[in-house]
Design an enzyme around this catalytic site. Structure first.
Site, short mmCIF file in Angstrom:
data_model
loop_
_atom_site.label_atom_id
_atom_site.label_comp_id
_atom_site.label_asym_id
_atom_site.label_seq_id
_atom_site.Cartn_x
_atom_site.Cartn_y
_atom_site.Cartn_z
N GLU A 164 -44.41 0.56 30.10
CA GLU A 164 -43.96 1.74 28.51
C GLU A 164 -43.99 0.14 27.93
O GLU A 164 -44.73 0.45 26.14
CB GLU A 164 -42.91 1.82 28.54
CG GLU A 164 -42.78 3.42 29.01
CD GLU A 164 -43.68 4.51 28.52
OE1 GLU A 164 -43.81 4.61 27.72
OE2 GLU A 164 -45.13 4.80 29.26
N GLU A 194 -48.36 3.71 9.59
CA GLU A 194 -46.71 4.73 8.83
C GLU A 194 -47.99 5.90 8.70
O GLU A 194 -46.82 6.94 8.91
CB GLU A 194 -46.75 3.71 7.50
CG GLU A 194 -45.65 4.19 6.52
CD GLU A 194 -44.69 3.56 6.04
OE1 GLU A 194 -44.26 4.59 5.15
OE2 GLU A 194 -44.96 2.29 5.55
#
Length: 199
Positions: free
Chosen positions: A46, A86
């Site tokens: 991960e 973002e």
């Protein structure tokens, strides 16, 4: 566990993560070679081999359409968000997982961080309450080695993954962490390599 931190370092875990992972293993009864190899192998996959603690949201327009087809149903929508991490986070995570709507900025504020990507305000709140730290007010803590490991341990524990590790059911563990079997071969390789070194 004589010196788990040292054993993990010898097994290839970077020094800055070895003691944090040892603490998480101790706290969440990840206390057999099968459990440790499964947990740390998944964490390694991960995080790209413990190199990154922040979710990569730098998607191309096509990547957005492939990953979130319902949120990016056409090229125009995808192009308006492409390569803007973002903005992407606020769209794809807004209004879910305890986050406010897209305009709230919660999607970016609570994007995936840690060794097993902690995502969404509700998860930051629950993990923080369990660990005795305010991750909602301080979400970047989840991207420090200590809390990256502890939040991963918390996730592992709340999803009862020790039981799956005991059965060596890496497919079910991967689905619990990723939602699919993405990267299963690499995860299994990492787990096997660690198991060999930890036994």
């Amino acid at each position: 566990m004589v010196d788990l931190s040292d054993a993990l370092h010898r097994a290839g875990v970077p020094v800055r993560f070895a003691s944090a992972l040892a603490a998480a293993c101790h706290q969440y009864q990840i206390n057999t070679p099968l459990r440790m190899a499964a947990f740390i192998g998944q964490c390694s996959h991960e995080s790209g081999g413990f190199r990154t603690l922040n979710e990569n949201l730098n998607y191309s327009a096509q990547g957005l359409r492939n990953t979130w087809p319902s949120r990016f149903p056409d090229d125009a929508t995808a192009n308006a968000y492409a390569r803007q991490p973002e903005k992407i986070a606020n769209k794809v995570y807004g209004g879910r997982m305890g986050n406010g709507p897209e305009a709230s900025g919660d999607g970016w504020r609570y994007h995936g961080r840690g060794l097993i990507q902690l995502t969404g305000k509700a998860n930051y709140q629950a993990a923080g309450a369990a660990l005795g730290v305010d991750l909602v007010a301080n979400p970047d803590l989840a991207a420090t080695p200590k809390y990256a490991a502890l939040t991963a341990g918390w996730y592992w524990d709340t999803h009862k993954l020790n039981a799956l590790a005991d059965k060596q059911d890496n497919t079910a563990i991967t689905k619990a962490i990723n939602g699919s079997t993405l990267g299963l071969i690499d995860r299994q390789r990492r787990i096997s390599d660690l198991l060999e070194k930890l036994q």
